[in-house]
Design a protein around this motif. Structure first.
Motif, short mmCIF file in Angstrom:
data_model
loop_
_atom_site.label_atom_id
_atom_site.label_comp_id
_atom_site.label_asym_id
_atom_site.label_seq_id
_atom_site.Cartn_x
_atom_site.Cartn_y
_atom_site.Cartn_z
N THR A 274 20.11 -25.15 44.55
CA THR A 274 20.66 -23.97 43.85
C THR A 274 22.10 -24.20 43.43
OG1 THR A 274 21.30 -23.02 45.99
CG2 THR A 274 19.15 -22.36 45.09
N ASP A 275 22.70 -25.33 43.83
CA ASP A 275 24.07 -25.65 43.43
C ASP A 275 24.13 -25.97 41.94
OD1 ASP A 275 24.85 -25.47 46.12
OD2 ASP A 275 24.35 -27.57 46.47
N ASN A 276 25.33 -25.96 41.40
CA ASN A 276 25.52 -26.32 39.99
C ASN A 276 25.51 -27.84 39.85
OD1 ASN A 276 26.19 -26.63 37.33
ND2 ASN A 276 28.20 -25.68 37.46
N THR A 277 24.34 -28.40 39.57
CA THR A 277 24.19 -29.86 39.51
C THR A 277 24.06 -30.37 38.07
OG1 THR A 277 21.78 -29.65 39.78
CG2 THR A 277 23.10 -29.95 41.80
N GLU A 278 24.59 -29.62 37.13
CA GLU A 278 24.48 -29.99 35.72
C GLU A 278 25.09 -31.37 35.44
OE1 GLU A 278 25.46 -28.07 31.30
OE2 GLU A 278 26.07 -27.02 33.13
N ILE A 279 26.25 -31.62 35.98
CA ILE A 279 26.91 -32.92 35.76
C ILE A 279 26.12 -34.04 36.42
CG2 ILE A 279 28.95 -34.30 36.32
CD1 ILE A 279 29.42 -32.38 34.01
N LEU A 280 25.69 -33.83 37.66
CA LEU A 280 24.92 -34.85 38.38
C LEU A 280 23.63 -35.18 37.62
CD1 LEU A 280 25.38 -33.52 42.01
CD2 LEU A 280 26.40 -35.59 41.06
#
Length: 292
Positions: A274-280
């Motif tokens: 649920t974390d913001n993992t857009e960059i990853l």
């Protein structure tokens, strides 16, 4: 968006790296010059960027932990300096420049690598934000990744495998240590410093394992398809040294297909968070599309 993130993060990390290596003793300046020669040559800085991205995915300020990110890059750079030595890969160029031993000689290059590795742990101990327990866990994480269970073990197996045609499973073991261990450490470092819940570890570390493997597969592909201008070093070195690679074992198309499969597994792992993992997530696609 990712291109901007990678560039600004790289600049930030390089600003930090520019400040860490100053000789406290005039007689040691040549050693520090040799260490800085390789540390400040550029590169993608992908490992500390990964730690930064994990911290930021959990709303942490990465600048408070810059010593750990710089330590990670010191360890990576040490491995490159030693990897290029005549007794190892015997490379003349790295990142478009002469390798360390070509400029400073074999002896000083070995000592520069030793200095970068050991200084990494000094840096970790000097951070003012992490708790004592976090420092212990972080140092243990980095030491395990860099040592005989990780990168050194993989490098030794690589050296012993030269001239042999090892099967795919052994190649995965080799690169799991040589390349994958430090990618895993980059992700785990972010988890340690952010006090991430244990439930998150499985997804993040599955992603890390996939990313390290993906980096190596695409590296093997680039060794065949890249140019010296793109790579900053002479292409075809794996073939010249008769090394087993994903391309030599699977063929170029097979290696490309394997890269796509691993990339999909990495995306799947992130999709459970649920974390913001857009960059990853974008970094996965970046590795698939990279030319150097």
């Amino acid at each position: 968006m990712l291109k901007t993130y990678l560039e600004t993060s790289k600049q930030t990390i390089e600003q930090w790296l520019n400040t860490i290596l100053k000789s406290p003793i005039p007689e040691y300046e040549r050693l520090y010059e040799s260490m800085n020669y390789s540390l400040l040559q550029g590169g993608k800085r992908i490992r500390p960027i990964l730690t930064k991205a994990v911290l930021e995915s959990m709303n942490m300020d990465a600048s408070l932990y810059k010593e750990f990110l710089c330590a990670l890059e010191c360890i990576h750079t040490y491995s490159l300096v030693h990897d290029d030595l005549p007794a190892m890969d015997n490379d003349d160029y790295r990142r478009g420049n002469l390798t360390n031993h070509k400029v400073y000689g074999d002896g000083l290059a070995i000592l520069a690598g030793d200095g970068l590795l050991t200084y990494a742990f000094q840096l970790c101990s000097e951070n003012k934000t992490a708790s004592a327990n976090q420092k212990i866990k972080a140092i243990q994480c980095l030491a395990t990744a860099a040592g005989p269970e990780g990168m050194v073990g993989g490098q030794a197996f690589d050296l012993l495998s030269e001239g042999k045609h090892i099967p795919l499973e052994e190649l995965k073991v080799l690169h799991g240590g040589k390349t994958g261990a430090l990618f895993n450490a980059a992700i785990e470092l972010g988890l340690i410093l952010s006090n991430a819940e244990k439930e998150k570890y499985t997804a993040y570390m599955t992603y890390a394992n996939c990313l390290g493997l993906l980096f190596q597969i695409t590296d093997d592909i680039l060794d065949v398809t890249g140019t010296i201008e793109e790579l900053g070093k002479t292409p075809g070195s794996d073939m010249r040294q008769d090394k087993s690679t994903y391309v030599s074992l699977l063929g170029l198309e097979g290696a490309q297909n394997e890269a796509h499969r691993v990339a999909q597994n990495a995306h799947s792992a992130l999709s459970t968070l649920t974390d913001n993992t857009e960059i990853l997530s974008a970094i996965i696609d970046y590795l698939m599309e990279r030319t150097h």
